[in-house]
Design a protein around this motif. Structure first.
Motif, mmCIF file in Angstrom:
data_model
loop_
_atom_site.group_PDB
_atom_site.id
_atom_site.type_symbol
_atom_site.label_atom_id
_atom_site.label_comp_id
_atom_site.label_asym_id
_atom_site.label_seq_id
_atom_site.Cartn_x
_atom_site.Cartn_y
_atom_site.Cartn_z
ATOM 1 N N TYR A 23 -9.544 -2.441 -8.282
ATOM 2 C CA TYR A 23 -8.936 -3.146 -7.155
ATOM 3 C C TYR A 23 -9.695 -2.903 -5.860
ATOM 4 N N ASN A 39 -8.396 -2.513 0.158
ATOM 5 C CA ASN A 39 -7.462 -3.554 0.558
ATOM 6 C C ASN A 39 -6.110 -2.950 0.935
ATOM 7 N N GLU A 40 -5.682 -3.178 2.172
ATOM 8 C CA GLU A 40 -4.453 -2.565 2.683
ATOM 9 C C GLU A 40 -3.215 -3.024 1.911
ATOM 10 N N SER A 41 -3.192 -4.274 1.517
ATOM 11 C CA SER A 41 -2.056 -4.783 0.743
ATOM 12 C C SER A 41 -1.914 -4.020 -0.569
ATOM 13 N N THR A 42 -3.007 -3.844 -1.271
ATOM 14 C CA THR A 42 -2.995 -3.129 -2.547
ATOM 15 C C THR A 42 -2.606 -1.668 -2.351
ATOM 16 N N ILE A 43 -3.115 -1.052 -1.302
ATOM 17 C CA ILE A 43 -2.789 0.351 -1.022
ATOM 18 C C ILE A 43 -1.285 0.504 -0.771
ATOM 19 N N ARG A 44 -0.701 -0.405 -0.004
ATOM 20 C CA ARG A 44 0.740 -0.313 0.270
ATOM 21 C C ARG A 44 1.564 -0.496 -0.999
ATOM 22 N N ILE A 45 1.159 -1.439 -1.821
ATOM 23 C CA ILE A 45 1.900 -1.679 -3.069
ATOM 24 C C ILE A 45 1.797 -0.462 -3.982
ATOM 25 N N LEU A 46 0.593 0.099 -4.124
ATOM 26 C CA LEU A 46 0.427 1.295 -4.958
ATOM 27 C C LEU A 46 1.200 2.483 -4.392
ATOM 28 N N ILE A 85 -10.313 -0.004 -4.480
ATOM 29 C CA ILE A 85 -9.763 1.126 -3.726
ATOM 30 C C ILE A 85 -10.537 2.379 -4.091
ATOM 31 N N HIS A 117 3.793 -10.180 4.489
ATOM 32 C CA HIS A 117 3.581 -9.123 3.516
ATOM 33 C C HIS A 117 4.870 -8.353 3.243
#
Length: 200
Positions: A28, A45-52, A30, A160
């Motif tokens: 991803y 990617n900030e979106s992916t980091i927040r989801i994880l 990260i 988001h």
């Protein structure tokens, strides 16, 4: 981390190595980077980091423990009191914990100056369809002055947050509201994301 978890320093570095392999395997974009002798940082990617981040907390806490150390549950409850959401009030205890954890992840990211990168037009169009709740707008107005640079950034953060809350806490909407939203999304005939959902 070694001190907090009572692990040896060498075992802690072994765990970080496993975590780096995990992120590489996930593909991803990260990466875990060492900032200094005491801190590691996730880049990507900030979106992916927040989801994880939310998923890791959700799995580790099993939905009923507050695992955040840099924000208290009382701070999030104060935010909920400010928003005074009828949707939040009707959630089950598990649903409230989910929403509180999402808000904590979100608030920590914003307070640490991490921003959602530019959303493409189709994601924005879907987000605007989903984000019709006054509560989410109130929440970001609450944070806007200290963390969001401009109205475009605010809109992307709203989209988001609306997505995360609607996806991970599905009881936030009634069945009738879900049906209305679904019909609206399917009416977006020029949106390839909506078309892909229709094909499923």
């Amino acid at each position: 981390m070694a001190n907090d978890l009572s692990y040896s320093e060498s075992y802690t570095y072994k765990l970080f190595g496993k975590l780096k392999q995990f992120f590489k395997h996930m593909n991803y974009g990260i990466q875990l980077k060492k900032e200094n002798a005491f801190f590691f940082k996730l880049n990507g990617n900030e979106s992916t980091i927040r989801i994880l981040h939310y998923l890791a907390v959700s799995v580790a806490s099993k939905g009923n423990q507050w695992l955040f150390t840099s924000i208290t549950q009382n701070e999030i409850m104060n935010t909920q009191f400010y928003i005074d959401s009828h949707r939040y009030k009707r959630l089950s205890p598990v649903g409230k914990n989910r929403v509180n954890s999402i808000l904590a992840v979100y608030e920590l990211a914003l307070k640490n100056k991490y921003k959602i990168t530019d959303l493409n037009t189709e994601a924005s169009e879907l987000g605007n369809a989903i984000n019709r709740e006054i509560e989410i707008n109130l929440y970001l107005k609450y944070l806007k002055e200290e963390v969001v640079d401009n109205d475009t950034q605010l809109q992307e953060e709203l989209i988001h947050l609306a997505f995360l809350i609607n996806y991970f806490s599905q009881e936030v909407r009634t069945d009738a509201e879900k049906e209305i939203l679904g019909k609206h999304i399917l009416s977006l005939t020029n949106n390839s994301i909506a078309k892909n959902c229709d094909n499923i």
